[in-house]
Design a protein around this motif. Structure first.
Motif, PDB file in Angstrom:
ATOM      1  N   LYS A 132       0.836  -1.205   0.000  1.00 21.87           N
ATOM      2  CA  LYS A 132       0.000   0.000   0.000  1.00 21.87           C
ATOM      3  C   LYS A 132       0.868   1.252   0.000  1.00 21.87           C
ATOM      4  N   ASP A 133       1.936   1.190   0.804  1.00 20.43           N
ATOM      5  CA  ASP A 133       2.880   2.302   0.855  1.00 20.43           C
ATOM      6  C   ASP A 133       3.504   2.567  -0.516  1.00 20.43           C
ATOM      7  N   LEU A 134       3.896   1.484  -1.180  1.00 17.66           N
ATOM      8  CA  LEU A 134       4.526   1.613  -2.499  1.00 17.66           C
ATOM      9  C   LEU A 134       3.592   2.288  -3.500  1.00 17.66           C
ATOM     10  N   LYS A 135       2.328   1.870  -3.476  1.00 20.95           N
ATOM     11  CA  LYS A 135       1.357   2.441  -4.408  1.00 20.95           C
ATOM     12  C   LYS A 135       1.182   3.932  -4.159  1.00 20.95           C
ATOM     13  N   GLN A 136       1.107   4.288  -2.882  1.00 21.12           N
ATOM     14  CA  GLN A 136       0.946   5.686  -2.521  1.00 21.12           C
ATOM     15  C   GLN A 136       2.185   6.498  -2.897  1.00 21.12           C
ATOM     16  N   PHE A 137       3.350   5.928  -2.612  1.00 19.82           N
ATOM     17  CA  PHE A 137       4.617   6.593  -2.935  1.00 19.82           C
ATOM     18  C   PHE A 137       4.755   6.809  -4.443  1.00 19.82           C
ATOM     19  N   GLN A 138       4.368   5.810  -5.215  1.00 19.73           N
ATOM     20  CA  GLN A 138       4.448   5.916  -6.673  1.00 19.73           C
ATOM     21  C   GLN A 138       3.605   7.074  -7.200  1.00 19.73           C
ATOM     22  N   SER A 139       2.399   7.188  -6.679  1.00 18.51           N
ATOM     23  CA  SER A 139       1.500   8.268  -7.128  1.00 18.51           C
ATOM     24  C   SER A 139       2.086   9.632  -6.781  1.00 18.51           C
ATOM     25  N   LEU A 140       2.623   9.748  -5.574  1.00 22.27           N
ATOM     26  CA  LEU A 140       3.198  11.014  -5.143  1.00 22.27           C
ATOM     27  C   LEU A 140       4.449  11.349  -5.947  1.00 22.27           C
ATOM     28  N   LEU A 141       5.304  10.356  -6.152  1.00 23.52           N
ATOM     29  CA  LEU A 141       6.550  10.586  -6.885  1.00 23.52           C
ATOM     30  C   LEU A 141       6.264  11.036  -8.314  1.00 23.52           C
ATOM     31  N   SER A 142       5.266  10.439  -8.938  1.00 24.32           N
ATOM     32  CA  SER A 142       4.900  10.813 -10.294  1.00 24.32           C
ATOM     33  C   SER A 142       4.453  12.267 -10.360  1.00 24.32           C
ATOM     34  N   ALA A 143       3.639  12.670  -9.383  1.00 20.71           N
ATOM     35  CA  ALA A 143       3.146  14.047  -9.348  1.00 20.71           C
ATOM     36  C   ALA A 143       4.277  15.031  -9.072  1.00 20.71           C
ATOM     37  N   ILE A 144       5.176  14.648  -8.164  1.00 19.25           N
ATOM     38  CA  ILE A 144       6.282  15.542  -7.798  1.00 19.25           C
ATOM     39  C   ILE A 144       7.261  15.706  -8.957  1.00 19.25           C
ATOM     40  N   CYS A 145       7.564  14.617  -9.640  1.00 20.09           N
ATOM     41  CA  CYS A 145       8.520  14.687 -10.759  1.00 20.09           C
ATOM     42  C   CYS A 145       7.994  15.560 -11.900  1.00 20.09           C
ATOM     43  N   LYS A 146       6.671  15.624 -12.041  1.00 22.36           N
ATOM     44  CA  LYS A 146       6.093  16.486 -13.082  1.00 22.36           C
ATOM     45  C   LYS A 146       6.217  17.966 -12.693  1.00 22.36           C
ATOM     46  N   GLY A 147       5.999  18.238 -11.416  1.00 17.01           N
ATOM     47  CA  GLY A 147       6.079  19.627 -10.951  1.00 17.01           C
ATOM     48  C   GLY A 147       7.482  20.066 -10.576  1.00 17.01           C
ATOM     49  N   SER A 148       8.355  19.093 -10.274  1.00 16.67           N
ATOM     50  CA  SER A 148       9.729  19.393  -9.837  1.00 16.67           C
ATOM     51  C   SER A 148      10.681  18.364 -10.427  1.00 16.67           C
ATOM     52  N   PRO A 149      11.032  18.510 -11.695  1.00 16.72           N
ATOM     53  CA  PRO A 149      11.859  17.496 -12.379  1.00 16.72           C
ATOM     54  C   PRO A 149      13.229  17.266 -11.752  1.00 16.72           C
ATOM     55  N   LEU A 150      13.764  18.251 -11.039  1.00 20.14           N
ATOM     56  CA  LEU A 150      15.107  18.147 -10.467  1.00 20.14           C
ATOM     57  C   LEU A 150      15.088  17.790  -8.979  1.00 20.14           C
ATOM     58  N   VAL A 151      13.964  17.292  -8.490  1.00 18.70           N
ATOM     59  CA  VAL A 151      13.832  16.981  -7.069  1.00 18.70           C
ATOM     60  C   VAL A 151      14.812  15.889  -6.637  1.00 18.70           C
ATOM     61  N   ASN A 152      15.326  16.022  -5.412  1.00 18.33           N
ATOM     62  CA  ASN A 152      16.156  14.990  -4.780  1.00 18.33           C
ATOM     63  C   ASN A 152      15.246  14.130  -3.908  1.00 18.33           C
ATOM     64  N   VAL A 153      15.239  12.819  -4.140  1.00 22.70           N
ATOM     65  CA  VAL A 153      14.304  11.922  -3.455  1.00 22.70           C
ATOM     66  C   VAL A 153      15.042  11.033  -2.453  1.00 22.70           C
ATOM     67  N   PHE A 154      14.550  11.035  -1.217  1.00 21.27           N
ATOM     68  CA  PHE A 154      15.132  10.232  -0.146  1.00 21.27           C
ATOM     69  C   PHE A 154      14.044   9.356   0.475  1.00 21.27           C
ATOM     70  N   CYS A 155      14.275   8.054   0.484  1.00 25.32           N
ATOM     71  CA  CYS A 155      13.323   7.108   1.067  1.00 25.32           C
ATOM     72  C   CYS A 155      13.924   6.533   2.350  1.00 25.32           C
ATOM     73  N   LEU A 156      13.196   6.656   3.440  1.00 25.08           N
ATOM     74  CA  LEU A 156      13.680   6.182   4.725  1.00 25.08           C
ATOM     75  C   LEU A 156      12.883   4.957   5.161  1.00 25.08           C
ATOM     76  N   ILE A 157      13.572   3.857   5.366  1.00 25.63           N
ATOM     77  CA  ILE A 157      12.951   2.692   5.994  1.00 25.63           C
ATOM     78  C   ILE A 157      13.118   2.921   7.487  1.00 25.63           C
ATOM     79  N   HIS A 158      12.070   3.432   8.094  1.00 27.88           N
ATOM     80  CA  HIS A 158      12.165   4.033   9.423  1.00 27.88           C
ATOM     81  C   HIS A 158      11.698   3.071  10.529  1.00 27.88           C
TER      82      HIS A 158
END
Length: 337
Positions: A132-158
């Motif tokens: 479920k987390d992956l699906k949510q993350f994918q949707s967010l990442l897609s939206a962010i990459c469209k609005g911010s192509p140069l974004v730095n992405v950090f994933c924390l297994i917390h």
């Protein structure tokens, strides 16, 4: 309404700077020679987003985060960093209803011009929850990459402290591989973290390193200093957060995580000194084979120096000796056995 270096800042009900005022703030920052850095922190509810932010930027100790309340929609905070940057940190609530709103009504503004995207995954979640987390993350990442192509992405297994020690490495590698695969073509960086150790300092130091445009110049300066003074290691920390800004190492340490361990230890120690109104222009750590000096001076308004030297037998430690005239007036000596 509040002011930010002379500019009025207006917030909406969910903590966002209003669209009308955003341009005013940006213009004011440019006039002051400051750069606004937009940082977006997301993850599902109770994943540890606010606790992480509070430890790094608000000087909370891990045990104090237990009194924090759940984030309602979006909490926006501003944190001056190194004098020339202003971190605009958006801590987003993780409930499902909020996520739906982020991807619909707030999509246009929330994901635009983001410099850093940090997403937290709870390590203790099973495969179904992680999916479920992956699906949510994918949707967010897609939206962010469209609005911010140069974004730095950090994933924390917390919250890795909740996983048995002998299972952590395998769990992290499995999660990391899945995240890298679903994120393509975007590049991401993955870390395993916990509020109970130094790992968060390592992550945020990496984030700072990515944001520093002149980091190589700083490293070259530290290199010249270290070689001239025959220091084993010189590290520059940001004063408030104790995050590593830049470093140069002449003699590799046996512990690769030493900088972030030092960040956590000294930040806690410095907080206790501050609570007791004890000055700390210099504090010195003496080890069996090394001397470690932490230098804070009025000329270093935003940073600390960490200087590691061998036993003081070399004459080239003159900088330290000469500096003792002003440093030792307010020195605090911390002995570590």
């Amino acid at each position: 309404m509040e002011t930010l270096n002379g500019a009025a800042v207006e917030y909406t009900s969910d903590g966002e700077i209003s669209e009308q005022m955003s341009g005013t703030v940006t213009h004011s920052l440019r006039k002051l020679g400051k750069r606004k850095v937009n940082i977006l922190i997301m993850g599902r509810g109770s994943s540890g987003k606010t606790s992480m932010r509070s430890i790094i930027f608000d000087n909370y100790e891990p045990i104090d985060t237990r009194r924090l309340c759940a984030t309602n929609e979006i909490e926006t905070t501003h944190f001056p960093f190194l004098g020339h940057m202003l971190f605009n940190i958006k801590d987003c609530g993780g409930q499902d209803t909020f996520f739906n709103d982020y991807l619909s009504h707030k999509r246009r503004h929330l994901f635009h011009n983001i410099d850093v995207f940090v997403y937290l995954f709870e390590a203790k979640n099973g495969d179904e929850e992680f999916a479920k987390d992956l699906k949510q993350f994918q949707s967010l990442l897609s939206a962010i990459c469209k609005g911010s192509p140069l974004v730095n992405v950090f994933c924390l297994i917390h919250k890795m402290d909740l996983v048995k020690p002998d299972q952590r490495e395998k769990l992290f590698k499995d999660r990391e591989n899945e995240l890298i695969n679903i994120s393509k073509p975007a590049k991401i960086s993955c870390y395993m973290t916990s509020i109970w150790d130094e790992s968060l300092y390592g992550v945020w130091s990496s984030i700072v390193y990515r944001l520093m445009s002149n980091v190589h110049k700083l490293e070259n300066t530290l290199k010249l200093f270290a070689e001239e003074m025959e220091c084993d290691e010189v590290i520059l920390f940001e004063r408030a957060t104790l995050l590593v800004v830049a470093k140069y190492v002449r003699v590799p340490p046996s512990d690769e995580k030493r900088p972030q361990r030092v960040s956590k230890t000294i930040k806690n120690f410095k907080a206790k000194l501050d609570r007791n109104k004890i000055s700390h222009d210099l504090f010195e750590i003496k080890l069996s084979s090394n001397r470690i000096d932490f230098v804070q001076h009025q000329k270093l308004k935003s940073t600390f120096f960490k200087i590691i030297t061998r036993q003081l037998s070399t004459t080239k430690n003159k900088w330290l000796t000469q500096s003792d005239v002003w440093m030792r007036k307010s020195a605090t000596i911390l002995e570590i056995s």
